[in-house]
Design a protein around this motif. Sequence first.
Motif, PDB file in Angstrom:
ATOM      1  N   UNK A 132       0.769  -1.101   0.006  1.00 36.31           N
ATOM      2  CA  UNK A 132      -0.190  -0.080  -0.036  1.00 36.31           C
ATOM      3  C   UNK A 132       0.873   1.206   0.217  1.00 36.31           C
ATOM      4  N   UNK A 133       0.785   2.286  -0.923  1.00 30.06           N
ATOM      5  CA  UNK A 133       1.390   3.403  -1.026  1.00 30.06           C
ATOM      6  C   UNK A 133       0.539   4.394  -0.653  1.00 30.06           C
ATOM      7  N   UNK A 143       5.656  12.839  -0.231  1.00 29.30           N
ATOM      8  CA  UNK A 143       6.075  11.941   0.630  1.00 29.30           C
ATOM      9  C   UNK A 143       5.294  10.760   0.610  1.00 29.30           C
ATOM     10  N   UNK A 144       5.755   9.536   0.178  1.00 25.15           N
ATOM     11  CA  UNK A 144       5.457   8.333  -0.079  1.00 25.15           C
ATOM     12  C   UNK A 144       5.535   7.426   1.080  1.00 25.15           C
ATOM     13  N   UNK A 145       4.489   6.974   1.709  1.00 24.67           N
ATOM     14  CA  UNK A 145       4.574   6.070   2.862  1.00 24.67           C
ATOM     15  C   UNK A 145       4.172   4.583   2.382  1.00 24.67           C
ATOM     16  N   UNK A 146       5.160   3.642   2.514  1.00 20.41           N
ATOM     17  CA  UNK A 146       4.656   2.296   2.032  1.00 20.41           C
ATOM     18  C   UNK A 146       4.475   1.531   3.147  1.00 20.41           C
ATOM     19  N   UNK A 147       3.444   0.658   3.086  1.00 23.01           N
ATOM     20  CA  UNK A 147       3.132  -0.698   3.733  1.00 23.01           C
ATOM     21  C   UNK A 147       3.343  -1.889   3.245  1.00 23.01           C
ATOM     22  N   UNK A 198       5.853  -4.559   7.526  1.00 22.68           N
ATOM     23  CA  UNK A 198       6.848  -3.306   7.469  1.00 22.68           C
ATOM     24  C   UNK A 198       6.456  -2.139   6.809  1.00 22.68           C
ATOM     25  N   UNK A 199       6.774  -0.877   7.251  1.00 21.31           N
ATOM     26  CA  UNK A 199       6.254   0.086   6.818  1.00 21.31           C
ATOM     27  C   UNK A 199       7.731   1.374   6.838  1.00 21.31           C
ATOM     28  N   UNK A 200       7.496   2.256   6.023  1.00 14.71           N
ATOM     29  CA  UNK A 200       8.741   3.090   5.982  1.00 14.71           C
ATOM     30  C   UNK A 200       8.110   4.314   4.853  1.00 14.71           C
ATOM     31  N   UNK A 201       9.063   5.216   4.269  1.00 16.43           N
ATOM     32  CA  UNK A 201       8.720   6.166   3.465  1.00 16.43           C
ATOM     33  C   UNK A 201       9.880   6.585   2.679  1.00 16.43           C
ATOM     34  N   UNK A 202       9.702   7.006   1.797  1.00 19.16           N
ATOM     35  CA  UNK A 202      10.651   7.498   0.759  1.00 19.16           C
ATOM     36  C   UNK A 202      10.195   8.896  -0.060  1.00 19.16           C
TER      37      UNK A 202
END
Length: 191
Positions: free
Chosen positions: A85-86, A130-134, A143-147
């Motif tokens: 999921x973005x 800001x793209x948050x990925x799950x 896991x989640x994070x961002x780029x």
Amino acid sequence: MFKIKLIAYVIALTLFLPLTSQSSYATNGPGFSHGDRFEAHTLLGSITVQCPQSRAMYNCQDYYLSPAMRDVFIYLDAPESDSVKLTSIQSSGRERSRTQGFDGQQSTSDFNLWISTLFQRPLLGVGNNRVIYEMISNGSVVEDGEFDVYVELMPTRYCPHRFYYSGNENDCRAGGALFCSRYFRDVRSCR
């Protein structure tokens, strides 16, 4: 002997290049296959369509994102996941989320980055996104994070006027959508 080494080198190079060009951006971390910098282009121009009994003039416009309007999400070191999921938070504050399947290293389908229609909304906007990925496995976030992805608004390009001829009178009454798409192909996006 030199020729044999040269041939072996060329063969090795041609086998290696497809692996490196598969994604010019792909690192072990998450991101889009075309990288984290895109350019938003606007094209404007006008056409005249001459039909058997009338003439019509249309203003044409086109918007596109380079190097790609759609792109896959790549994450080579991703945990075992069946979907991703973005969620993009655009510089305007607008938030958009999309989910796609994930096959271990990349999304199974591409994400709409720029196309805006009645039924589609783009993930990205002009400026910083800001793209948050799950990463999701069996419905749970593992896991989640961002780029960050930056979209630069490029100067508007103005294309030269063109004339078209049509044997169908309806082309001078129905609007210029068909001719506008042909026009931008013909002028090669004003390049």
